[in-house]
Design a protein around this motif. Structure first.
Motif, PDB file in Angstrom:
ATOM      1  N   TYR A 147      33.240  40.001  41.876  1.00 15.01           N
ATOM      2  CA  TYR A 147      32.950  41.280  42.547  1.00 15.01           C
ATOM      3  C   TYR A 147      32.087  41.072  43.793  1.00 15.01           C
ATOM      4  O   TYR A 147      32.297  41.733  44.813  1.00 15.01           O
ATOM      5  CB  TYR A 147      32.281  42.267  41.591  1.00 15.01           C
ATOM      6  N   ALA A 148      31.125  40.157  43.721  1.00 15.28           N
ATOM      7  CA  ALA A 148      30.282  39.891  44.899  1.00 15.28           C
ATOM      8  C   ALA A 148      31.123  39.331  46.044  1.00 15.28           C
ATOM      9  O   ALA A 148      30.976  39.746  47.201  1.00 15.28           O
ATOM     10  CB  ALA A 148      29.159  38.927  44.532  1.00 15.28           C
ATOM     11  N   LEU A 149      32.013  38.407  45.727  1.00 14.80           N
ATOM     12  CA  LEU A 149      32.842  37.806  46.775  1.00 14.80           C
ATOM     13  C   LEU A 149      33.866  38.797  47.328  1.00 14.80           C
ATOM     14  O   LEU A 149      34.076  38.846  48.542  1.00 14.80           O
ATOM     15  CB  LEU A 149      33.526  36.541  46.253  1.00 14.80           C
ATOM     16  N   ASP A 150      34.481  39.603  46.452  1.00 12.23           N
ATOM     17  CA  ASP A 150      35.441  40.567  47.004  1.00 12.23           C
ATOM     18  C   ASP A 150      34.714  41.643  47.797  1.00 12.23           C
ATOM     19  O   ASP A 150      35.226  42.150  48.785  1.00 12.23           O
ATOM     20  CB  ASP A 150      36.396  41.119  45.929  1.00 12.23           C
ATOM     21  N   LEU A 184      44.172  44.660  49.041  1.00 10.03           N
ATOM     22  CA  LEU A 184      43.794  43.264  49.285  1.00 10.03           C
ATOM     23  C   LEU A 184      42.553  42.859  48.501  1.00 10.03           C
ATOM     24  O   LEU A 184      42.438  41.721  48.053  1.00 10.03           O
ATOM     25  CB  LEU A 184      43.585  43.026  50.779  1.00 10.03           C
ATOM     26  N   ARG A 185      41.634  43.794  48.311  1.00 14.56           N
ATOM     27  CA  ARG A 185      40.402  43.463  47.595  1.00 14.56           C
ATOM     28  C   ARG A 185      40.694  43.015  46.162  1.00 14.56           C
ATOM     29  O   ARG A 185      40.054  42.106  45.651  1.00 14.56           O
ATOM     30  CB  ARG A 185      39.461  44.665  47.597  1.00 14.56           C
ATOM     31  N   VAL A 186      41.669  43.633  45.505  1.00 13.68           N
ATOM     32  CA  VAL A 186      42.013  43.241  44.135  1.00 13.68           C
ATOM     33  C   VAL A 186      42.611  41.833  44.139  1.00 13.68           C
ATOM     34  O   VAL A 186      42.267  40.994  43.295  1.00 13.68           O
ATOM     35  CB  VAL A 186      42.972  44.257  43.476  1.00 13.68           C
ATOM     36  N   HIS A 187      43.477  41.544  45.096  1.00 12.15           N
ATOM     37  CA  HIS A 187      44.047  40.194  45.200  1.00 12.15           C
ATOM     38  C   HIS A 187      42.933  39.172  45.445  1.00 12.15           C
ATOM     39  O   HIS A 187      42.913  38.110  44.823  1.00 12.15           O
ATOM     40  CB  HIS A 187      45.081  40.129  46.325  1.00 12.15           C
ATOM     41  N   PHE A 188      42.013  39.506  46.345  1.00 13.04           N
ATOM     42  CA  PHE A 188      40.901  38.608  46.652  1.00 13.04           C
ATOM     43  C   PHE A 188      40.103  38.317  45.385  1.00 13.04           C
ATOM     44  O   PHE A 188      39.765  37.166  45.091  1.00 13.04           O
ATOM     45  CB  PHE A 188      40.000  39.248  47.722  1.00 13.04           C
ATOM     46  N   HIS A 189      39.784  39.369  44.632  1.00 13.96           N
ATOM     47  CA  HIS A 189      39.013  39.265  43.391  1.00 13.96           C
ATOM     48  C   HIS A 189      39.714  38.355  42.383  1.00 13.96           C
ATOM     49  O   HIS A 189      39.096  37.448  41.814  1.00 13.96           O
ATOM     50  CB  HIS A 189      38.831  40.672  42.804  1.00 13.96           C
ATOM     51  N   GLU A 190      40.990  38.585  42.174  1.00 14.12           N
ATOM     52  CA  GLU A 190      41.725  37.793  41.185  1.00 14.12           C
ATOM     53  C   GLU A 190      41.848  36.334  41.620  1.00 14.12           C
ATOM     54  O   GLU A 190      41.848  35.432  40.782  1.00 14.12           O
ATOM     55  CB  GLU A 190      43.092  38.410  40.898  1.00 14.12           C
ATOM     56  N   LEU A 191      41.911  36.091  42.921  1.00 15.80           N
ATOM     57  CA  LEU A 191      41.955  34.707  43.404  1.00 15.80           C
ATOM     58  C   LEU A 191      40.654  33.973  43.093  1.00 15.80           C
ATOM     59  O   LEU A 191      40.668  32.763  42.852  1.00 15.80           O
ATOM     60  CB  LEU A 191      42.276  34.667  44.896  1.00 15.80           C
ATOM     61  N   VAL A 192      39.535  34.683  43.080  1.00 15.51           N
ATOM     62  CA  VAL A 192      38.272  34.057  42.655  1.00 15.51           C
ATOM     63  C   VAL A 192      38.433  33.565  41.219  1.00 15.51           C
ATOM     64  O   VAL A 192      38.034  32.444  40.881  1.00 15.51           O
ATOM     65  CB  VAL A 192      37.083  35.037  42.774  1.00 15.51           C
ATOM     66  N   GLY A 204      43.911  44.416  37.523  1.00 13.56           N
ATOM     67  CA  GLY A 204      44.460  43.067  37.510  1.00 13.56           C
ATOM     68  C   GLY A 204      43.779  42.196  36.482  1.00 13.56           C
ATOM     69  O   GLY A 204      42.678  42.515  36.016  1.00 13.56           O
ATOM     70  N   ILE A 205      44.446  41.108  36.130  1.00 14.05           N
ATOM     71  CA  ILE A 205      43.871  40.113  35.212  1.00 14.05           C
ATOM     72  C   ILE A 205      44.474  38.749  35.552  1.00 14.05           C
ATOM     73  O   ILE A 205      45.630  38.684  35.969  1.00 14.05           O
ATOM     74  CB  ILE A 205      44.117  40.491  33.737  1.00 14.05           C
ATOM     75  N   THR A 206      43.664  37.722  35.402  1.00 13.83           N
ATOM     76  CA  THR A 206      44.098  36.367  35.767  1.00 13.83           C
ATOM     77  C   THR A 206      44.235  35.493  34.537  1.00 13.83           C
ATOM     78  O   THR A 206      43.351  35.475  33.681  1.00 13.83           O
ATOM     79  CB  THR A 206      43.078  35.728  36.738  1.00 13.83           C
ATOM     80  N   TYR A 207      45.362  34.774  34.501  1.00 14.66           N
ATOM     81  CA  TYR A 207      45.602  33.776  33.467  1.00 14.66           C
ATOM     82  C   TYR A 207      45.972  32.471  34.157  1.00 14.66           C
ATOM     83  O   TYR A 207      47.092  32.308  34.633  1.00 14.66           O
ATOM     84  CB  TYR A 207      46.728  34.210  32.524  1.00 14.66           C
ATOM     85  N   ASN A 208      44.985  31.599  34.259  1.00 18.31           N
ATOM     86  CA  ASN A 208      45.164  30.284  34.859  1.00 18.31           C
ATOM     87  C   ASN A 208      45.511  30.421  36.345  1.00 18.31           C
ATOM     88  O   ASN A 208      44.704  30.951  37.103  1.00 18.31           O
ATOM     89  CB  ASN A 208      46.187  29.463  34.075  1.00 18.31           C
TER      90      ASN A 208
END
Length: 157
Positions: A134-137, A90-98, A73-77
């Motif tokens: 990564y720490a939060l996910d 879910l862990r990937v979604h959690f990470h990207e939400l950070v 995944g990757i986040t843009y804004n």
């Protein structure tokens, strides 16, 4: 170069507006970590390929390895892109939400500048913005106690 990246991100997000989905569908899973208000204003797109800017200037800046990385995944804004094969993780979604929160706190230009600097100086695996995500996910994955990720990000950037 930052303005070119920002413009590219705007184009990518605009071209996917019709297929993006609200993260509010994860409210039940992330209850106690992310507020319902935040979840309604964050979005994701399930995709075969993760869109990444591939400008010569980025490669010249030493970011070729990052551009070529196979990411889930990757986040843009306010929007993140997640590969189909990771869409149920879910862990990937959690990470990207950070990262969505980091974008909000730093503003687009601030996030882009800092992320590039961190990748150049520390490398992807040791970049502080990535380490935070990564720490939060990892905390979420290990069924750690609930904490406001929004407050944590705000206080620790």
């Amino acid at each position: 170069m930052i303005e070119e990246i920002e413009s590219w991100i705007y184009q990518v997000n605009s071209s996917h507006k019709e297929v993006r989905r609200s993260c509010s569908i994860f409210e039940e899973h992330f209850n106690g970590f992310y507020s319902p208000e935040f979840m309604k204003t964050a979005f994701f797109v399930v995709t075969d390929e993760i869109p990444k800017p591939d400008f010569p200037g980025l490669r010249e800046a030493g970011l070729g390895d990052f551009i070529d990385m196979d990411l889930a995944g990757i986040t843009y804004n306010d929007t993140y892109y997640i590969k189909k094969e990771a869409a149920n993780e879910l862990r990937v979604h959690f990470h990207e939400l950070v990262h969505v929160l980091q974008w909000r706190e730093l503003a687009p230009q601030g996030f882009i500048e800092r992320y590039i600097r961190e990748i150049q100086y520390f490398g992807y695996n040791n970049a502080p913005l990535e380490n935070m995500a990564y720490a939060l996910d990892g905390h979420y994955q290990s069924k750690g106690r609930h904490l406001s990720v929004e407050q944590f990000v705000r206080e620790n950037l």
